[in-house]
Design a protein around this motif. Structure first.
Motif, PDB file in Angstrom:
ATOM      1  N   UNK A 119       0.830  -1.208   0.000  1.00  0.00           N
ATOM      2  CA  UNK A 119       0.000   0.000   0.000  1.00  0.00           C
ATOM      3  C   UNK A 119       0.865   1.259   0.000  1.00  0.00           C
ATOM      4  N   UNK A 120       1.970   1.194   0.718  1.00  0.00           N
ATOM      5  CA  UNK A 120       2.885   2.339   0.754  1.00  0.00           C
ATOM      6  C   UNK A 120       3.595   2.504  -0.593  1.00  0.00           C
ATOM      7  N   UNK A 121       4.015   1.399  -1.181  1.00  0.00           N
ATOM      8  CA  UNK A 121       4.712   1.438  -2.472  1.00  0.00           C
ATOM      9  C   UNK A 121       3.827   2.077  -3.542  1.00  0.00           C
ATOM     10  N   UNK A 122       2.540   1.835  -3.457  1.00  0.00           N
ATOM     11  CA  UNK A 122       1.604   2.387  -4.442  1.00  0.00           C
ATOM     12  C   UNK A 122       1.569   3.917  -4.413  1.00  0.00           C
ATOM     13  N   UNK A 123       2.092   4.531  -3.344  1.00  0.00           N
ATOM     14  CA  UNK A 123       2.047   5.984  -3.189  1.00  0.00           C
ATOM     15  C   UNK A 123       3.363   6.681  -3.556  1.00  0.00           C
ATOM     16  N   UNK A 124       4.413   5.932  -3.857  1.00  0.00           N
ATOM     17  CA  UNK A 124       5.734   6.546  -4.039  1.00  0.00           C
ATOM     18  C   UNK A 124       5.812   7.453  -5.264  1.00  0.00           C
ATOM     19  N   UNK A 125       4.898   7.279  -6.223  1.00  0.00           N
ATOM     20  CA  UNK A 125       4.925   8.098  -7.429  1.00  0.00           C
ATOM     21  C   UNK A 125       4.762   9.573  -7.160  1.00  0.00           C
ATOM     22  N   UNK A 126       4.176   9.929  -6.023  1.00  0.00           N
ATOM     23  CA  UNK A 126       4.024  11.345  -5.654  1.00  0.00           C
ATOM     24  C   UNK A 126       5.392  11.991  -5.521  1.00  0.00           C
ATOM     25  N   UNK A 127       6.344  11.239  -4.989  1.00  0.00           N
ATOM     26  CA  UNK A 127       7.691  11.761  -4.766  1.00  0.00           C
ATOM     27  C   UNK A 127       8.626  11.502  -5.945  1.00  0.00           C
ATOM     28  N   UNK A 128       8.496  10.326  -6.562  1.00  0.00           N
ATOM     29  CA  UNK A 128       9.314  10.010  -7.744  1.00  0.00           C
ATOM     30  C   UNK A 128       8.659   8.871  -8.524  1.00  0.00           C
ATOM     31  N   UNK A 129       8.093   9.178  -9.681  1.00  0.00           N
ATOM     32  CA  UNK A 129       7.395   8.180 -10.493  1.00  0.00           C
ATOM     33  C   UNK A 129       8.242   6.973 -10.865  1.00  0.00           C
ATOM     34  N   UNK A 130       9.555   7.167 -11.024  1.00  0.00           N
ATOM     35  CA  UNK A 130      10.412   6.041 -11.414  1.00  0.00           C
ATOM     36  C   UNK A 130      10.442   4.948 -10.349  1.00  0.00           C
ATOM     37  N   UNK A 131      10.182   5.311  -9.087  1.00  0.00           N
ATOM     38  CA  UNK A 131      10.228   4.332  -8.000  1.00  0.00           C
ATOM     39  C   UNK A 131       9.105   3.309  -8.101  1.00  0.00           C
ATOM     40  N   UNK A 132       8.056   3.639  -8.835  1.00  0.00           N
ATOM     41  CA  UNK A 132       6.971   2.679  -9.042  1.00  0.00           C
ATOM     42  C   UNK A 132       7.459   1.473  -9.841  1.00  0.00           C
ATOM     43  N   UNK A 133       8.540   1.666 -10.595  1.00  0.00           N
ATOM     44  CA  UNK A 133       9.079   0.593 -11.422  1.00  0.00           C
ATOM     45  C   UNK A 133      10.281  -0.101 -10.788  1.00  0.00           C
ATOM     46  N   UNK A 134      10.630   0.283  -9.570  1.00  0.00           N
ATOM     47  CA  UNK A 134      11.733  -0.401  -8.883  1.00  0.00           C
ATOM     48  C   UNK A 134      11.376  -1.869  -8.650  1.00  0.00           C
ATOM     49  N   UNK A 135      12.377  -2.688  -8.515  1.00  0.00           N
ATOM     50  CA  UNK A 135      12.164  -4.102  -8.203  1.00  0.00           C
ATOM     51  C   UNK A 135      12.072  -4.253  -6.684  1.00  0.00           C
ATOM     52  N   UNK A 136      10.925  -3.835  -6.159  1.00  0.00           N
ATOM     53  CA  UNK A 136      10.723  -3.864  -4.711  1.00  0.00           C
ATOM     54  C   UNK A 136      10.709  -5.303  -4.194  1.00  0.00           C
ATOM     55  N   UNK A 137      11.302  -5.497  -3.045  1.00  0.00           N
ATOM     56  CA  UNK A 137      11.268  -6.788  -2.362  1.00  0.00           C
ATOM     57  C   UNK A 137      10.928  -6.543  -0.897  1.00  0.00           C
ATOM     58  N   UNK A 138      10.103  -7.408  -0.324  1.00  0.00           N
ATOM     59  CA  UNK A 138       9.668  -7.240   1.065  1.00  0.00           C
ATOM     60  C   UNK A 138       9.805  -8.576   1.786  1.00  0.00           C
ATOM     61  N   UNK A 139      10.562  -8.588   2.874  1.00  0.00           N
ATOM     62  CA  UNK A 139      10.763  -9.819   3.629  1.00  0.00           C
ATOM     63  C   UNK A 139      10.761  -9.534   5.129  1.00  0.00           C
ATOM     64  N   UNK A 140      10.416 -10.569   5.888  1.00  0.00           N
ATOM     65  CA  UNK A 140      10.417 -10.483   7.351  1.00  0.00           C
ATOM     66  C   UNK A 140      11.433 -11.479   7.892  1.00  0.00           C
ATOM     67  N   UNK A 141      12.302 -10.982   8.765  1.00  0.00           N
ATOM     68  CA  UNK A 141      13.320 -11.825   9.371  1.00  0.00           C
ATOM     69  C   UNK A 141      12.952 -12.086  10.825  1.00  0.00           C
ATOM     70  N   UNK A 142      12.846 -13.342  11.189  1.00  0.00           N
ATOM     71  CA  UNK A 142      12.487 -13.717  12.552  1.00  0.00           C
ATOM     72  C   UNK A 142      13.686 -13.520  13.469  1.00  0.00           C
ATOM     73  N   UNK A 143      13.639 -12.482  14.256  1.00  0.00           N
ATOM     74  CA  UNK A 143      14.755 -12.129  15.139  1.00  0.00           C
ATOM     75  C   UNK A 143      14.236 -11.221  16.244  1.00  0.00           C
ATOM     76  N   UNK A 144      14.881 -11.274  17.415  1.00  0.00           N
ATOM     77  CA  UNK A 144      14.498 -10.404  18.522  1.00  0.00           C
ATOM     78  C   UNK A 144      14.974  -8.970  18.295  1.00  0.00           C
ATOM     79  N   UNK A 145      15.804  -8.771  17.289  1.00  0.00           N
ATOM     80  CA  UNK A 145      16.342  -7.448  17.008  1.00  0.00           C
ATOM     81  C   UNK A 145      15.223  -6.472  16.663  1.00  0.00           C
ATOM     82  N   UNK A 146      15.268  -5.298  17.281  1.00  0.00           N
ATOM     83  CA  UNK A 146      14.271  -4.252  17.023  1.00  0.00           C
ATOM     84  C   UNK A 146      14.805  -3.389  15.880  1.00  0.00           C
ATOM     85  N   UNK A 147      14.478  -3.791  14.662  1.00  0.00           N
ATOM     86  CA  UNK A 147      15.083  -3.122  13.515  1.00  0.00           C
ATOM     87  C   UNK A 147      14.248  -3.303  12.251  1.00  0.00           C
ATOM     88  N   UNK A 148      14.513  -2.464  11.283  1.00  0.00           N
ATOM     89  CA  UNK A 148      13.906  -2.551   9.952  1.00  0.00           C
ATOM     90  C   UNK A 148      14.750  -1.680   9.044  1.00  0.00           C
TER      91      UNK A 148
END
Length: 280
Positions: free
Chosen positions: A82-111
Motif C-alpha cells: 500500500x505504501x509502495x503504491x504511493x511513491x509516485x508522488x515523490x518520484x514516479x520512477x520508483x513505481x518501477x523499482x524491483x521492490x522486495x519485502x521480507x520479514x526476518x524472525x529475530x528479537x532485534x528491534x530493527x527494519x
C-alpha cells in the motif's frame, strides 16, 4: 608549486560539489526535497544494495528465519504494498523499482529499506513494540523514505567528497578512481554508513506523508518513537543507535501533522467507500 596544487584541488572539489547537487524527489505536501550531493550513480549504489540484501536474506534463510512468521509476513507485505503504491508522488520512477519485502524472525528491534526498494522488517520490532498496522506503516514508510531520497547514495557521495578533499593527489588525478573504489564496496557501505539528523528528519516526515496517502493514521508515527524511547537503555533498539528519539523529533512530527491529516482523511474516506462496494 605546492600552493598551486592546493588551490587547483580546491577548485576541482568545488566544481564537483556544484555539478553533483540535485534533488532525488519531488516535495509532496510536506516539501520533502532539498539539494543533495550525488557524485555516484544510482545504478552503482543499487547494485551494491542488491548484493548486500541477497547476502542478508541468505543468512536469514540459512538460520531458518526468513518469512517463517506467516502472520507478520502477511501484515508487512500488505502494508508495504500500500505504501509502495504511493511513491509516485515523490518520484514516479520508483513505481518501477524491483521492490522486495521480507520479514526476518529475530528479537532485534530493527527494519530497513536498502536503495532500490529492498525492505526487511525484523519480527522483534513488531513484537517488542506491539505495533498496530498504523504504527508498522510508520516504521516501513520511514525506511522507504530513506530509499526514495537515496540517502545511502548521498552518504557515499559525501565520503567521496571527503576523500577527495583530504587527498590532493586524488583530486588532481580525477574522481573516477575513488568513485570506483567506493562503488566496489557499496554493498558494505549501504549497511554501515549512519544517516545524518537531516536525513532522519526527512525520512520521518516523508514516511508520515506516505502512510497518510496510503490510508494509515499519521498520528501513529509519533507513537512509534515514544514506544521506542520507552524500551529503556537496557534494550536500546538498533534503530535508535542512529535514530535519536527525542522531544524535538516528536515535536517535528506533530508540527507536520496538519499537512498530512487531510491526505489521510481523503484516503480513509476513499477506502471506506471501496470497502462498502465490496460488501454489496
Amino acid at each position: 608549486m605546492k600552493r598551486i596544487f592546493v588551490l587547483l584541488a580546491a577548485l576541482m572539489a568545488g566544481t564537483l560539489l556544484l555539478s553533483g547537487c540535485q534533488s532525488t524527489t519531488a516535495g509532496g505536501a510536506t516539501n520533502s526535497s532539498r539539494s543533495q550531493l550525488l557524485l555516484i550513480s544510482s545504478d552503482e549504489v543499487n547494485q551494491g544494495a542488491a548484493t548486500a540484501y541477497k547476502k542478508e536474506l541468505g543468512r536469514a534463510r540459512s538460520a531458518k528465519a526468513l518469512n517463517t512468521n506467516t502472520a507478520y509476513t502477511k501484515r508487512v507485505k500488505n502494508i508495504s504494498n500500500k505504501l509502495i503504491a504511493q511513491v509516485g508522488v515523490f518520484r514516479p520512477d520508483a513505481l518501477k523499482w524491483k521492490w522486495e519485502v521480507n520479514v526476518i524472525n529475530s528479537k532485534e528491534v530493527n527494519a530497513y529499506c536498502m536503495p532500490g526498494g529492498k525492505i526487511a522488517v525484523y519480527s522483534g520490532i513488531i513484537s517488542s513494540l506491539n505495533l498496530t498496522d498504523d504504527e508498522l506503516a510508520a516504521v516501513i514508510g520511514h525506511e522507504m523514505a530513506h530509499a526514495l531520497r537515496e540517502h545511502s547514495r548521498e552518504q557515499i557521495s559525501q565520503q567521496i567528497a571527503t576523500d577527495q578533499a583530504l587527498s590532493i593527489a586524488g583530486a588532481l588525478a580525477g574522481l573516477s578512481s575513488t568513485q570506483q573504489s567506493l562503488a566496489g564496496t557499496a554493498s558494505q557501505l549501504v549497511l554501515t554508513l549512519p544517516f545524518s539528523r537531516t536525513m532522519e528528519a526527512e525520512a520521518d516526515v516523508m514516511g508520515m506523508e506516505l502512510m497518510a496517502r496510503a490510508g494509515y493514521n499519521p498520528e501513529a508515527a509519533v507513537n512509534v518513537w515514544k514506544k521506542m524511547a520507552n524500551l529503556g537503555d537496557s534494550s536500546t533498539p538498533e534503530l535508535l543507535s542512529t535514530h535519536p528519539s527525542d522531544s524535538s523529533r516528536i515535536d517535528r512530527l506533530h508540527s507536520e501533522l496538519p499537512k498530512v491529516m487531510p491526505l489521510y482523511q481523503t484516503a480513509a474516506k476513499r477506502q471506506g467507500k471501496s470497502a462498502a462496494k465490496k460488501k454489496r
